[in-house]
Design a protein around this motif. Structure first.
Motif, PDB file in Angstrom:
ATOM      1  N   LYS A 138     -21.396  50.361   8.493  1.00 30.10           N
ATOM      2  CA  LYS A 138     -20.555  51.509   8.114  1.00 30.10           C
ATOM      3  C   LYS A 138     -19.568  51.071   7.043  1.00 30.10           C
ATOM      4  O   LYS A 138     -19.175  49.916   6.976  1.00 30.10           O
ATOM      5  N   ARG A 139     -19.144  52.062   6.244  1.00 31.65           N
ATOM      6  CA  ARG A 139     -18.110  51.840   5.240  1.00 31.65           C
ATOM      7  C   ARG A 139     -16.740  52.044   5.874  1.00 31.65           C
ATOM      8  O   ARG A 139     -16.621  52.645   6.946  1.00 31.65           O
ATOM      9  N   ASP A 144     -16.002  55.669   6.503  1.00 40.15           N
ATOM     10  CA  ASP A 144     -16.689  56.214   7.684  1.00 40.15           C
ATOM     11  C   ASP A 144     -15.974  55.790   8.967  1.00 40.15           C
ATOM     12  O   ASP A 144     -15.773  56.603   9.877  1.00 40.15           O
ATOM     13  N   ARG A 192      -6.929  54.083   5.939  1.00 36.47           N
ATOM     14  CA  ARG A 192      -7.978  53.180   5.452  1.00 36.47           C
ATOM     15  C   ARG A 192      -7.465  51.756   5.281  1.00 36.47           C
ATOM     16  O   ARG A 192      -8.171  50.814   5.653  1.00 36.47           O
ATOM     17  N   SER A 209      -9.067  48.480   7.033  1.00 35.53           N
ATOM     18  CA  SER A 209      -9.458  47.308   6.236  1.00 35.53           C
ATOM     19  C   SER A 209      -8.830  46.031   6.785  1.00 35.53           C
ATOM     20  O   SER A 209      -9.487  44.986   6.847  1.00 35.53           O
ATOM     21  N   ASP A 231     -21.994  44.079   0.111  1.00 37.26           N
ATOM     22  CA  ASP A 231     -21.740  44.981  -1.003  1.00 37.26           C
ATOM     23  C   ASP A 231     -23.039  45.673  -1.400  1.00 37.26           C
ATOM     24  O   ASP A 231     -24.064  45.020  -1.608  1.00 37.26           O
ATOM     25  N   GLU A 268     -19.976  50.183  -3.012  1.00 35.42           N
ATOM     26  CA  GLU A 268     -19.549  50.327  -1.620  1.00 35.42           C
ATOM     27  C   GLU A 268     -19.719  49.023  -0.858  1.00 35.42           C
ATOM     28  O   GLU A 268     -20.604  48.224  -1.146  1.00 35.42           O
ATOM     29  N   ARG A 269     -18.865  48.860   0.118  1.00 30.08           N
ATOM     30  CA  ARG A 269     -18.944  47.696   1.006  1.00 30.08           C
ATOM     31  C   ARG A 269     -19.251  48.210   2.400  1.00 30.08           C
ATOM     32  O   ARG A 269     -18.536  49.053   2.938  1.00 30.08           O
ATOM     33  N   HIS A 270     -20.323  47.688   2.990  1.00 31.68           N
ATOM     34  CA  HIS A 270     -20.745  48.089   4.333  1.00 31.68           C
ATOM     35  C   HIS A 270     -20.487  46.935   5.295  1.00 31.68           C
ATOM     36  O   HIS A 270     -20.856  45.793   5.031  1.00 31.68           O
ATOM     37  N   TYR A 271     -19.882  47.272   6.413  1.00 32.23           N
ATOM     38  CA  TYR A 271     -19.561  46.278   7.439  1.00 32.23           C
ATOM     39  C   TYR A 271     -20.550  46.407   8.587  1.00 32.23           C
ATOM     40  O   TYR A 271     -20.918  47.503   8.985  1.00 32.23           O
TER      41      TYR A 271
END
Length: 129
Positions: free
Chosen positions: A24-25, A28, A45, A49, A65, A69-72
């Motif tokens: 998820k970003r 999100d 946000r 973070s 990345d 966007e960066r997705h975790y």
């Protein structure tokens, strides 16, 4: 950072639960967390973070990345110390049960002999020997 310290915060635990379903970003996660804590005023946000940074330092999440966007994503191996701790807590005692049964029998025998006076006689014989 220590895994247990990272997981001590309820928001970080909520983030881990949200990441169980897949990457998820931050946006999100923020939306989902804000829905969960709407009564408390939501969460920003930048706060999400910061929580993700702590979870990353503990090895519980990784970032990937994808374009801009960066997705975790959850890192299951990061939970190994927690699993080991729980396994140690729930493991069988270090002394086998049959050995404890033998100890119980010996204690009962000793108490019975002591009541009958046999135990004190045995010690008196050892002292004279």
């Amino acid at each position: 950072m220590d895994v247990f310290t990272a997981m001590a915060d309820p928001v970080r635990r909520a983030v881990l639960f949200l990441l169980r379903s897949g990457p998820k970003r931050v946006v999100d996660l923020t939306a989902e967390l804000t829905d969960d804590v709407a009564a408390a005023g939501g969460i920003s946000r930048p706060a999400v973070s910061r929580h993700l940074r702590v979870l990353g330092q503990a090895g519980l999440v990784t970032a990937e990345d994808r374009g801009r966007e960066r997705h975790y994503r959850l890192t299951p191996d990061g939970l190994l110390p927690v699993r080991a701790f729980i396994a140690a807590l729930t493991a069988d005692p270090p002394i086998a049960a049959h050995l404890l049964d033998g100890l119980e029998l010996e204690v009962r025998r000793t108490v019975r002999e002591h009541r009958a006076g046999v135990h004190t006689t045995a010690h008196a014989q050892e002292d004279t020997a």
